[in-house]
Scaffold this active site. Structure first.
Site, PDB file in Angstrom:
ATOM      1  CD  GLU A  34      42.717 129.019  69.070  1.00 15.63           C
ATOM      2  OE1 GLU A  34      43.531 128.009  68.778  1.00 15.63           O
ATOM      3  OE2 GLU A  34      43.572 130.065  68.741  1.00 15.63           O
ATOM      4  CB  THR A  36      37.546 124.218  65.635  1.00 13.79           C
ATOM      5  OG1 THR A  36      38.798 124.747  65.100  1.00 13.79           O
ATOM      6  CG2 THR A  36      36.742 125.480  65.699  1.00 13.79           C
ATOM      7  CG  ASP A  37      42.498 120.931  67.707  1.00 17.01           C
ATOM      8  OD1 ASP A  37      41.638 121.370  68.667  1.00 17.01           O
ATOM      9  OD2 ASP A  37      43.646 121.076  67.855  1.00 17.01           O
ATOM     10  CB  SER A  68      65.079 121.600  78.844  1.00 17.08           C
ATOM     11  OG  SER A  68      64.657 122.770  78.699  1.00 17.08           O
ATOM     12  N   GLY A 120      54.528 128.834  78.138  1.00 12.46           N
ATOM     13  CA  GLY A 120      53.794 129.766  78.646  1.00 12.46           C
ATOM     14  C   GLY A 120      52.394 129.710  78.386  1.00 12.46           C
ATOM     15  CB  SER A 124      52.659 124.829  70.003  1.00  9.50           C
ATOM     16  OG  SER A 124      51.349 124.741  69.723  1.00  9.50           O
ATOM     17  CB  SER A 126      53.633 121.346  75.341  1.00  8.43           C
ATOM     18  OG  SER A 126      52.385 121.571  74.682  1.00  8.43           O
ATOM     19  CG  ASP A 169      48.646 122.835  69.171  1.00  8.32           C
ATOM     20  OD1 ASP A 169      48.122 123.438  68.419  1.00  8.32           O
ATOM     21  OD2 ASP A 169      48.602 122.649  70.252  1.00  8.32           O
ATOM     22  CE1 TYR A 221      42.552 122.317  74.380  1.00 15.30           C
ATOM     23  CE2 TYR A 221      42.649 119.965  74.953  1.00 15.30           C
ATOM     24  CZ  TYR A 221      42.430 120.883  73.890  1.00 15.30           C
ATOM     25  OH  TYR A 221      42.914 120.617  72.580  1.00 15.30           O
TER      26      TYR A 221
HETATM   27  P1  NG1 Z   1      47.711 125.391  73.126  1.00 15.85           P
HETATM   28  O1  NG1 Z   1      47.040 126.157  74.125  1.00 15.85           O
HETATM   29  O2  NG1 Z   1      48.528 126.325  71.974  1.00 15.85           O
HETATM   30  O3  NG1 Z   1      48.582 124.309  73.557  1.00 15.85           O
HETATM   31  C1  NG1 Z   1      45.322 123.818  72.809  1.00 15.85           C
HETATM   32  C2  NG1 Z   1      45.502 122.224  71.961  1.00 15.85           C
HETATM   33  C3  NG1 Z   1      45.350 122.403  70.507  1.00 15.85           C
HETATM   34  C4  NG1 Z   1      43.951 123.181  69.977  1.00 15.85           C
HETATM   35  C5  NG1 Z   1      43.984 124.631  71.097  1.00 15.85           C
HETATM   36  C6  NG1 Z   1      42.564 125.328  71.138  1.00 15.85           C
HETATM   37  C7  NG1 Z   1      47.455 120.925  73.021  1.00 15.85           C
HETATM   38  C8  NG1 Z   1      48.729 120.322  72.877  1.00 15.85           C
HETATM   39  N1  NG1 Z   1      46.871 121.954  72.089  1.00 15.85           N
HETATM   40  O4  NG1 Z   1      46.595 124.632  72.111  1.00 15.85           O
HETATM   41  O5  NG1 Z   1      45.068 121.223  70.068  1.00 15.85           O
HETATM   42  O6  NG1 Z   1      42.882 122.412  70.825  1.00 15.85           O
HETATM   43  O7  NG1 Z   1      44.369 124.422  72.580  1.00 15.85           O
HETATM   44  O8  NG1 Z   1      42.344 125.786  69.852  1.00 15.85           O
HETATM   45  O9  NG1 Z   1      46.574 120.619  73.702  1.00 15.85           O
END
Ligand code: NG1
Length: 414
Positions: A34, A36-37, A68, A120, A124, A126, A169, A221
């Site tokens: 998490e 890390t990407d 939607s 929520g 993923s 989005s 994702d 983020y």
């Molecule tokens: P989530 O919170 O599931 O959207 C986000 C990022 C990922 C990754 C994770 C943390 C987006 C669309 N996705 O995931 O690429 O960085 O946080 O590991 O922003």
């Protein structure tokens, strides 16, 4: 229950006629790896058996119309001017149109979107929407894309929506395989399938707080993206390594001394000061697709780096544990990941801590927040016989929903 049939009927009810394309884009659960990407370091997600379905038909008028069942406000976006949407989910449609600008210019499309993937944060939704819409539109306009290409375009499209996403994702959604996790690497890009052993089930649980990437969550983020870039820049300088382009911790993580030097990093630093200290261009640290980051704003550096470097090691260890069928060790790594996310990455919340603890106590091998955190969902790994107990404990802790997910195939045409 959403199916290809129900979405075809929904399309007919909204637009009349039949869709020419129906796409199923699953959600994903990240098992470990998490934050890390975006540092160029590996992740270990699964695509899941909950999905967003998109039914599409081309039109001749150059307008994208989308409805939607999950989100308010119908979209009506001109292909000639796709930017500047105020409704958050319309920004993903707009990003998709931007990426497909060269495909069948002048044509429009009608989209009907439905599914059983909760929004929520953490599953993923989005990215499922963006990968699915890009794939559906390209096919409806006569230029179908390989899933990996849809993932690549969706990553850029989502960056245009504001969060500097790392790309996990979109690839998990595009390339998932039933019964397997995916080890995704970024430097250089590679995907390897990791078979999941017998006796391992997964439960996801909502924390009760949304973590949609608008406003403050997006900002939180992006702060971690910047903090880790500063860490990479400074570690490279300490180690005498030349980094090209955007500084990523993945560029220095393989160097033994990096793990030792990390304690020398400053607790906090502003991008401008970091760039001055190592005579680098500050744009390398704060360059984002669209959003702006204040170069004078101090961000945590050391503890974000400590999380990321330790998390990358846990991804390797988790893969070894899965290959050995050592599910207790795998569970311990999930717990350690959660602790590191809470203490160093600082992206957990009391509700995520509570639901993860409740799932552990009711018989899970381990549990952790999944996705970016700040709310959203947690995941538990447990024996199949404990699924019911883990679901009930999660619902008792936060009110749910909580449910089992299984590792499923990625993007498909239904
Ligand atoms: P989530 O919170 O599931 O959207 C986000 C990022 C990922 C990754 C994770 C943390 C987006 C669309 N996705 O995931 O690429 O960085 O946080 O590991 O922003």
């Amino acid at each position: 229950m959403v199916s290809a049939e129900s979405i075809r009927a929904g399309f007919g009810g909204r637009f009349g006629g039949e869709p020419s394309v129906v796409v199923r884009a699953p959600g994903r659960v990240n098992l470990i790896g998490e934050h890390t990407d975006y540092c160029g370091l590996p992740v270990l997600p699964i695509a899941i058996d909950r999905a967003t379905f998109i039914a599409a038909a081309p039109t001749a008028d150059g307008i994208l119309r989308a409805t939607s069942t999950a989100f308010p406000a119908q979209a009506e976006i001109a292909r000639s001017a796709p930017r500047h949407q105020s409704e958050p989910w319309h920004q993903y449609l707009s990003g998709a149109l931007h990426e497909l600008a060269a495909v069948a210019p002048g044509r429009g499309a009608n989209l009907f979107i439905d599914g059983d993937l909760p929004a929520g944060g953490g599953l993923s939704s989005s990215s499922a929407l963006t990968v699915g819409v890009i794939s559906a539109l390209a096919a409806a306009w006569g230029s179908p894309l390989e899933p990996v290409e849809a993932a690549r375009l969706a990553t850029t499209a989502e960056r245009h929506a504001g969060a500097e996403t790392g790309g996990m994702d979109q690839q998990a959604i595009a390339l998932g395989r039933a019964g397997n996790a995916l080890r995704i690497e970024f430097l250089p890009p590679a995907v390897r399938y990791v078979p999941l052993p017998e006796g391992l089930a997964f439960v996801v649980a909502y924390s009760g707080q949304d973590a949609l990437k608008g406003g403050s969550v997006r900002d939180a983020y992006n702060e971690r993206v910047v903090g880790t870039r500063i860490a990479a820049l400074m570690l490279a300088d300490m180690l005498g390594v030349e980094l090209e382009g955007t500084p990523l911790l993945g560029n220095v993580a393989g160097i033994d001394a990096a793990g030792v030097m990390v304690v020398e990093l400053p607790d906090q630093m502003a991008p401008r000061n970091a760039a001055n200290a190592v005579e680098a261009n500050v744009e390398r640290v704060i360059q984002f697709a669209t959003s702006h980051f204040d170069s004078a704003r101090k961000v945590p550096v050391k503890r974000y780096a400590q999380h990321v470097l330790s998390e990358a090691e846990r991804v390797d260890a988790a893969e070894v544990a899965l290959a050995a069928g050592d599910l207790k060790a795998f569970g311990r790594l999930l717990n350690e990941s959660h602790d590191s996310l809470r203490n160093d990455c600082r992206c957990s919340t009391p509700a995520l801590d509570k639901v993860a603890a409740a799932m552990r106590k009711s018989g899970a091998f381990g549990a952790r927040l999944t996705g970016a955190g700040f709310g959203g969902y947690a995941v538990a790994a447990c024996p199949p016989a404990k699924v019911q107990a883990v679901v009930e404990a999660a619902v008792a802790a936060t009110g749910g929903p909580a449910f089992e997910v299984t590792a499923s195939d990625g993007l498909s045409f239904a």
